[in-house]
Design an enzyme around this catalytic site. Sequence first.
Site, PDB file in Angstrom:
ATOM      1  N   GLN A   1      -3.934  -6.717  -2.851  1.00 28.38           N
ATOM      2  CA  GLN A   1      -3.512  -7.828  -3.702  1.00 28.38           C
ATOM      3  C   GLN A   1      -4.541  -8.063  -4.808  1.00 28.38           C
ATOM      4  O   GLN A   1      -5.745  -8.010  -4.574  1.00 28.38           O
ATOM      5  CB  GLN A   1      -3.337  -9.104  -2.871  1.00 28.38           C
TER       6      GLN A   1
ATOM      7  N   TYR B   1       5.442  -2.050   5.494  1.00 32.33           N
ATOM      8  CA  TYR B   1       4.674  -1.964   4.244  1.00 32.33           C
ATOM      9  C   TYR B   1       3.344  -2.695   4.442  1.00 32.33           C
ATOM     10  O   TYR B   1       2.968  -3.590   3.683  1.00 32.33           O
ATOM     11  CB  TYR B   1       5.440  -2.561   3.059  1.00 32.33           C
TER      12      TYR B   1
ATOM     13  N   GLU C   1       3.464   2.157   7.267  1.00 32.52           N
ATOM     14  CA  GLU C   1       2.903   2.323   5.921  1.00 32.52           C
ATOM     15  C   GLU C   1       3.013   3.787   5.514  1.00 32.52           C
ATOM     16  O   GLU C   1       2.822   4.690   6.343  1.00 32.52           O
ATOM     17  CB  GLU C   1       1.446   1.872   5.890  1.00 32.52           C
TER      18      GLU C   1
ATOM     19  N   ASP D   1       6.672  -6.660   3.365  1.00 33.65           N
ATOM     20  CA  ASP D   1       6.015  -6.907   2.076  1.00 33.65           C
ATOM     21  C   ASP D   1       6.252  -5.683   1.194  1.00 33.65           C
ATOM     22  O   ASP D   1       5.332  -4.907   0.930  1.00 33.65           O
ATOM     23  CB  ASP D   1       4.519  -7.155   2.306  1.00 33.65           C
TER      24      ASP D   1
ATOM     25  N   CYS E   1       7.201  -9.727  -4.368  1.00 33.42           N
ATOM     26  CA  CYS E   1       6.581  -9.859  -5.682  1.00 33.42           C
ATOM     27  C   CYS E   1       7.624  -9.770  -6.799  1.00 33.42           C
ATOM     28  O   CYS E   1       7.265  -9.690  -7.976  1.00 33.42           O
ATOM     29  CB  CYS E   1       5.493  -8.806  -5.886  1.00 33.42           C
TER      30      CYS E   1
END
Length: 408
Positions: A246, A275, A296, A339, A366
């Site tokens: 981030q 994720y 991931e 995410d 996002c």
Amino acid sequence: MNKQYSVEIQSMVYEGGGFSRLPDGKAVFVPYVMPGEQVTIQIREDKKGFALADLVSVDRLHPQRIQPRCAHFGICGGCHYQHIPYELQVAYKKDILIEQLQRIGGIESPVIEAVIPSSNEWAYRNTVQFQVSSKGKLCYAKARDNFPFAVRECHLPMPALAQLWPQLTFEPESFIGRLDLRQNQNGDVLLEMNGNQSEIPELESESSVSIVSLAGDDQVVLAGDGYLIAEVLGRPFLISAGSFFQTNYSGAEALINQVLALVREYKPQRLLDVYSGVGLFSAFLAGEVDELLAVESSPAACRDFVVNLDEFDTVSLAEGLAEKILPELDFSADVVLVDPPRSGLRPQAREAILNQGARAIIYVSCNPATLARDVRAILEAGYRLEKTILVDMFPQTYHMETVALFLI
């Protein structure tokens, strides 16, 4: 020459522009405006259902319009809201999130339970990315055509980055590629060169930084270390060159606090973190559950995850694309945390997540447009949207983070 019109801006829309209508009723989108302003525009692209316009002049100003800080504002594609006071930026983002959930998500009256602003309006980015031109200049992309232009100033990077990047010089033609800079809270900097590592450019800088040359998954450490150690809520995280993290440390802490509160409220025994990246959420959630499985796809992030979660015996990691792993997964979760990237959930991943039948889905997004698209599918599967929280991690831009809780 394309025709000009005088229009009144009705509202702000996602991706940074204002919305109005042409005399024939066609929707038109205009950058660098505010609701209520009367503006002169020139049509740039006239499409079938809408038009894109350039701003020619603001003929009636919004009473709270301010002077942008950066000389590149209006040219650079990085900032969209520097002419808007920060409190209004956040208010507009809330309105945009509601509109997306209504129009795309099909929710009649969305409720945003909380809006958490960034603790810093400027100098908040821990990562900045440049394109290096054939002349050795550090460049950003233009808003209108995405062409690179040489950067003279930028007010978003954290202090160590802001001090370092103007000192970086490259010989012409020595390196043409992408340059990523990342810093931690102590001012340590990791510089990543994404190009042909067989031709290492000479770097002229008075600063002491770690330098890594990347080519796909291969990397060569030219100076210092191939990673940074960043601290979030008192916990250290190893972040290697090539791993995502981030971009706003205080915003990351706000996201973690929101997700952690939701997990503690529903007390799951088994949690699926899709994720997972380097383990930013998993590191705080592993102690709250009996078993955690992370998914991931980035090899670099997976290597970092193993280091960052090494203390937990109840954590496992599946490396690969979510849409490939999830349909074959033998793991029944009480709560699923996702995410995803800006593109949202791929259909195969979304279907597999819904087939889990988890009591709760926590969706960190996002991109409100792809969130709203996925919201519709999740609601159609029998879940209800219980809570929505907006976390602003990107002042001066249209970007935002959202935490959405779904219960069945």
